[in-house]
Enzyme design. Structure first.
Site, PDB file in Angstrom:
ATOM      1  N   HIS A  42       2.745  -6.035   3.975  1.00 22.57           N
ATOM      2  CA  HIS A  42       2.247  -4.911   3.126  1.00 22.57           C
ATOM      3  C   HIS A  42       2.811  -3.719   3.990  1.00 22.57           C
ATOM      4  O   HIS A  42       2.386  -3.672   5.025  1.00 22.57           O
ATOM      5  CB  HIS A  42       0.872  -4.903   3.143  1.00 22.57           C
ATOM      6  CG  HIS A  42       0.261  -3.754   2.261  1.00 22.57           C
ATOM      7  ND1 HIS A  42      -0.291  -3.887   0.894  1.00 22.57           N
ATOM      8  CD2 HIS A  42       0.298  -2.465   2.402  1.00 22.57           C
ATOM      9  CE1 HIS A  42      -0.527  -2.692   0.500  1.00 22.57           C
ATOM     10  NE2 HIS A  42      -0.208  -1.698   1.493  1.00 22.57           N
ATOM     11  N   ASP A  47       1.906  -9.162  -8.003  1.00 26.79           N
ATOM     12  CA  ASP A  47       0.824  -8.485  -7.228  1.00 26.79           C
ATOM     13  C   ASP A  47      -0.577  -8.606  -8.006  1.00 26.79           C
ATOM     14  O   ASP A  47      -1.469  -7.843  -8.109  1.00 26.79           O
ATOM     15  CB  ASP A  47       0.977  -7.207  -6.694  1.00 26.79           C
ATOM     16  CG  ASP A  47      -0.204  -7.027  -5.592  1.00 26.79           C
ATOM     17  OD1 ASP A  47      -0.946  -7.937  -5.381  1.00 26.79           O
ATOM     18  OD2 ASP A  47      -0.061  -5.581  -4.984  1.00 26.79           O
ATOM     19  N   ASN A  90      -5.570 -13.666   1.275  1.00 23.31           N
ATOM     20  CA  ASN A  90      -6.833 -12.845   1.377  1.00 23.31           C
ATOM     21  C   ASN A  90      -8.063 -13.452   0.723  1.00 23.31           C
ATOM     22  O   ASN A  90      -8.772 -12.544   0.117  1.00 23.31           O
ATOM     23  CB  ASN A  90      -6.674 -11.464   1.379  1.00 23.31           C
ATOM     24  CG  ASN A  90      -6.274 -10.921  -0.007  1.00 23.31           C
ATOM     25  OD1 ASN A  90      -5.659 -11.878  -0.769  1.00 23.31           O
ATOM     26  ND2 ASN A  90      -6.327  -9.735  -0.843  1.00 23.31           N
TER      27      ASN A  90
HETATM   28 ZN   LIG Z   1      -0.934  -8.141  -3.082  1.00 22.41          ZN
END
Ligand SMILES: [Zn+2]
Length: 462
Positions: A204, A328, A100
């Site tokens: 996700h 993350d 992303n």
């Molecule tokens: Zn992430």
């Protein structure tokens, strides 16, 4: 005739080494960046090419399969240079970056351009995930695989801006600029392609329908928990596992956060799913009770939940059901995180404290030698680099971390090497410290400071 210069030969001498057979007191011999042998101690005299590791633990470098470099796209938050300086300082010798960034990594050409950019700045090795959009085609996924993608990530419930070529934290699609988020239909349509490519599909896992039904003003931490119930995680895991199982796709659940999600995953595993699970230090160390102390830095999606959820996740890591701890690592600026809770973006840095927090957890669970399995061996298998990384054994890359068990570390902002120096585990103490870090036999960090140049290389699955 000019002889080709051999790579620097190196011996890491005198330490206790994490080998596939357990901890052993052996010297690690390295040539051309590769481990050549593990040899019983000889009285090697200290000198050039010999690293004195007496009193140290010699562990395989961590592979953090879930980081957000923000590069290209958001240099004010992070870039590949600062990300990998933090990784090196913390004993993470390979990072795998999420897709992303901007432009989002949805085709082979984009991945190749991002790889060139990363290569120019990376202080540790790196891999790159590709992106699944609701409009993705088989050709796009195949081009990503040819370009070396580790696998594919689908953000259920996250729309895509066609103009900005960027994922947005919204499921809204009224705006003609926004492409609908990938959904279970997208997964079902593309699972056979992913399966044929032999790569993992990462999701996700929060069901967008459940999130939509529980939307509310996020004016307190309990409102965040109510808006993102654990059922959303469990439902997404069950549905995605059913889809992946129908064609034998490897499915990976990013950032598992709840006991309910874990139950759904264990049920799928019992039914024979090719499912791998990842959780993160913030879910293993924190609960909702910590929010008054930690504040917005703790805001991540899925949220850090209750002490019962945390206990279930710790137990699953200890049992080996969850085989991967990743971070993350998702930096935002201090200004962004200081906004009111509703407007502060979700995500926080964490790559630098991965290894030390896992060593501490493993020690408290009675066996610190388990930590390398969570941060190195398990992740290597997911990323498809398990034939060259993740273990200290002859023939493998000399990605090594010298850990000093005689000195502890307190996680303080002044030690952090990410562009953002805050972190959800700030203030925590580990009983260990990271002394030296090697990537393919080259020193990249000493005592928390970067050493040398950007020598990181891209890794691809095989
Ligand atoms: Zn992430």
């Amino acid at each position: 005739m000019i002889e080709r210069a051999a790579g620097p030969a190196l011996v890491i001498a005198g330490g206790t080494v994490h080998t596939p057979d357990g901890p052993r007191r052996v010297d690690v011999h390295i040539s051309d960046g590769v481990i050549t042998s593990l040899e019983e101690r000889r009285s090697a005299s200290p000198g050039p090419g010999v690293v004195d590791a007496r009193g140290m633990y010699v562990l395989p470098g961590a592979i953090d399969v879930h980081v957000h470099s923000r590069d290209p796209g958001f240099p004010e938050k992070e870039d590949f240079g600062t990300l990998t300086a933090a990784a090196a300082a913390g004993g993470v010798t390979t990072v795998v970056d999420m897709p992303n960034t901007v432009p989002a990594v949805d085709a082979g050409g984009v991945l190749e351009a991002k790889a060139a950019l990363a290569h120019s700045k990376a202080r540790v090795d790196f891999g790159l995930w590709g992106l699944i959009r609701s409009s993705s085609t088989a050709e796009q996924l195949e081009s990503l695989a040819r370009a070396g993608a580790i696998g594919f990530k689908a953000y259920l419930g996250y729309a895509f801006s066609l103009g900005r070529k960027q994922i947005l934290y919204t499921a809204e699609t009224d705006d003609p600029d926004l492409e609908a988020p990938p959904d279970y239909g997208t997964l079902l349509r593309l699972a056979p392609v992913v399966s044929a490519l032999g790569l993992p599909l990462v999701i996700h896992a929060e069901d967008p329908g459940i999130l939509a039904a529980f939307r509310r003003p996020l004016d307190s931490y309990s409102a965040i928990l109510a808006a993102r119930p654990p059922e959303a995680e469990a439902v997404a895991i069950s549905a995605a596992a059913a889809i992946a199982d129908s064609v034998g796709t490897r499915l990976h659940i990013a950032h598992l956060s709840s006991a309910l999600g874990l139950m759904a995953a264990e049920a799928a595993l019992k039914d024979g799913s090719r499912l791998s699970l990842e959780t993160c230090p913030q879910y293993l160390w924190l609960s909702d009770q910590d929010f008054p102390r930690v504040g917005n830095v703790m805001k991540v999606y899925p949220p850090v939940r209750t002490a019962l959820d945390r206990a279930a996740l710790i137990d699953a890591v200890d049992r080996g059901v969850i085989r991967i701890v990743a971070t993350d690592h998702a930096p935002h600026t201090n200004e962004e995180k200081a906004r009111p809770l509703e407007l502060a973006p979700a995500g926080s840095p964490g790559v630098q404290t991965l290894y030390l927090s896992c060593l501490e957890l493993a020690k408290r669970l009675g066996d610190m030698w388990k930590a390398p399995r969570w941060v190195s061996e398990g992740p290597a298998a997911l990323a498809g680099v398990h034939e060259s990384k993740g273990q200290i054994t002859p023939g493998f890359d000399a990605d090594l971390v010298l850990v000093d068990p005689r000195r502890g570390t307190e996680f303080r902002p002044s030690l952090m090497r990410s562009r953002q120096r805050h972190g959800a585990l700030e203030g925590m103490r580990s009983s260990f410290s990271i002394a030296e870090v090697y990537v393919r036999g080259r020193l990249v960090a000493r005592e928390g400071r970067k050493v040398g140049k950007a020598i990181g290389r891209m890794v691809a699955p095989r």
